[in-house]
Design a protein around this motif. Sequence first.
Motif, PDB file in Angstrom:
ATOM      1  N   MET A 197       2.582   5.403 -26.065  1.00 26.41           N
ATOM      2  CA  MET A 197       1.142   5.252 -25.908  1.00 26.41           C
ATOM      3  C   MET A 197       0.550   4.351 -26.976  1.00 26.41           C
ATOM      4  N   GLU A 203       5.474   8.578 -30.440  1.00 29.99           N
ATOM      5  CA  GLU A 203       5.074   8.220 -29.084  1.00 29.99           C
ATOM      6  C   GLU A 203       3.570   8.066 -28.938  1.00 29.99           C
ATOM      7  N   ARG A 204       2.800   8.931 -29.596  1.00 37.96           N
ATOM      8  CA  ARG A 204       1.354   8.948 -29.382  1.00 37.96           C
ATOM      9  C   ARG A 204       0.555   8.733 -30.664  1.00 37.96           C
ATOM     10  N   ALA A 259      -3.804   9.368 -33.786  1.00 38.91           N
ATOM     11  CA  ALA A 259      -3.320   9.661 -32.436  1.00 38.91           C
ATOM     12  C   ALA A 259      -4.346   9.225 -31.400  1.00 38.91           C
ATOM     13  N   SER A 312      -5.632   9.304 -27.101  1.00 38.36           N
ATOM     14  CA  SER A 312      -5.632  10.019 -25.825  1.00 38.36           C
ATOM     15  C   SER A 312      -6.531   9.254 -24.872  1.00 38.36           C
ATOM     16  N   ASN A 322      -2.393  15.722 -29.710  1.00 36.39           N
ATOM     17  CA  ASN A 322      -1.291  14.782 -29.905  1.00 36.39           C
ATOM     18  C   ASN A 322      -0.980  14.605 -31.377  1.00 36.39           C
ATOM     19  N   ASP A 344      -0.865  13.010 -22.367  1.00 38.43           N
ATOM     20  CA  ASP A 344      -0.908  13.751 -23.620  1.00 38.43           C
ATOM     21  C   ASP A 344       0.222  14.769 -23.686  1.00 38.43           C
TER      22      ASP A 344
END
Length: 717
Positions: free
Chosen positions: A1, A98-99, A214, A216, A226, A283
């Motif tokens: 992400m 990842e996030r 993070a 979203s 996250n 998420d």
Amino acid sequence: MVQLSPDTDVERWATCSGYHRDDDSIQGFSHTHLSGTGIGDMLDVLVVPTTGPVQLLPGPLADPDQGYRQRFSDEQALPGDYRVTLESGVRAELTVTERTGWHRYTFPQGAGHLLIDLSHLVADRPGARPLIDEASLALDADGTLTGGRRVHRWAKGRRIYFALQVSRPPDRVVLYGDDDVEQPAGATAVEGKRLKAVLHYDDAGAAPLLVRCALSGVDVAGARANLAAEASHWDFDRVRQAARTQWAQTLDCIRVEGGSEDQRTILSSALYHALLAPTLFSDVDGRYVGLDRQVHTLPQGEAAYSTYSLWDTYRAVHPLLTLIAPDRARSLVSDLIRQTQQSAYGPPVWPLQGVETGTMIGWHAVPVLAEAMAKGIVADYAAAWPAIARRSFDFSTADLANSRGRALYDQLGYIPADKVEESVSRTQEYAYDDWAASHIARAAGAEAEARRLVQRSGNWRGVIDPAIGFARPRFADGGWWTPYDPIQLGHMPRPDWRDYTEANGWQATFLNQHDIYGLIAHLGGDAVFEAKLDALFSAPSTLPANAPPDIAGLVGQYAHGNEPDQHAPYLYAYVGAPWKTQAMVRRLCTEMYHNAPHGIIGNDDCGQMSAWFVFSALGLYPVDPVEAAYVFGSPLFDRAQVALGGDRTLVIEARNNAPDHPYVQSVLWRGRPWSRAWIAHAELMRGGTLSFTMGPRPNLDFGRALADRPPSFGKAA
């Protein structure tokens, strides 16, 4: 992400990604980016570490001293790891989970500050104000800075939220509203359109300052969750090592020997680029925003994705994933089925963070689904059929720009050039999507619709004039455009009216991917078609003044720097002359890709140019991904080892290989002679050794026989 990276400029087409290697200053580091696209967006949550007086505007690229942008030096970039020294003396290091984006800033002794610029994004046009209609910032009691914005740039109405924490509490935080109005001392929230925050440190150099942020697409709560899930400590080195390890393991799926050092670097870089998108968009709790703009929750173990450059990537990126990462391909296919169901327009075209941009022509999520199904990737394909059927047959439904002229296409068998722009390319690409959709229809038990789609997939004939042997604009009365010039882009005097999509008559003549033997017959047979291909690669490389910059990397009138005819070098195999494919593919691999900042001849378009190189360097290419077959080319390396998933391995050998030995003399598959100029995906996925013997002169007999030519339209030559 998260694609945490430096930004150098937002005003030029050359900086659609936010970064250009020739720029000499950096604005800051933002958390989302596109890779090699021809349209810009993203660049969310810019962080600027610096010293001295607070500057709230970046200043012009031509004069870095005017704003907060900074000159830089000692730049280093590796997968999962970026480092640079800014002229303020700040050493910046970046990595990701990842996030979440992770930053480590080592300041010089003395005061310093972090600027968080929520107004930063790609400008709509040079000098234009960014198109943000709502934004918010809030400083929570625990010191977390949260916020979000809605952007109407490329993906109109795209929402993004963030939660950001720093390893040391700032001495003070100042928020800024619209027009850079400083909020009252102690203010903890601000709303508006162009918002910023400055975190001040009286002794910024006392210890490295860490930032973890993070994202979203759902809400601030999602960003907080996250962050909590992926940032439970402050060990930057541990996160960076994990990112580098994960990339190393991912890129290890292809190992090569031979070739030059530059060629091995180009391959690794191409593989990296081919794996950057699609990007994660769900998420940790499984929530995501669908193409219906609603929040959905995924089944356990599933993921949602964004950044599908499908007009480009259906050709080689997705086929590459079915080969080297079938589990990821399955996850993407399941996501595309959901998006097909949720979108008001049916199968996705170019979805970006919950928004259908509708960019380019056709509805090329369908070939991705049909290809995966043909290759045995398990998914509920029938669930996508009702929405695909609406896009294919219900002409009362709304048209995006990508699907104009559907009713005329159905009624006339082609799209008339005096009614709809880009009519020649649209007709052919809609025909390919019909071919792909017919496979989904069969899976759903819709046999009558499947037959109709197969028949309609022959509509490409409506815009290929056999009398002159070219793709040619055709009008509603059935007449053809005269006088015809294959290098021209449009018959109308308007410079913005084009009859082809990022192509001209030369390139569009070879756009057909699924009914190649039908095209050969339509143009006059093997000898005529082979001569036509020869003419494509040897014609003068002239283009009209209104040609878009996408038509690049010309060899004759073949344009390697853009997607429409990237399969054309492999078409020689369909007329029994694969040795011409071998020579041209080897030439393209060596002339169009370089180990340099300008190493790709055209837009990479989320990895398509790179995936073409990966396949071609291995010695094969999916001309029609839905056919689930690979046409042989000319292996660039002496030996390649490809992990196929599970415990299966494909080894590709090129014996007697050399720069002046591009021609295939013979082939062995699993130790047995192989006379065909192609191989099926199912065969290749068994694993084994594919051994080419190369030479300096063509073997004119290899692949010449009708039985040895690649299949097309579900049948052999």
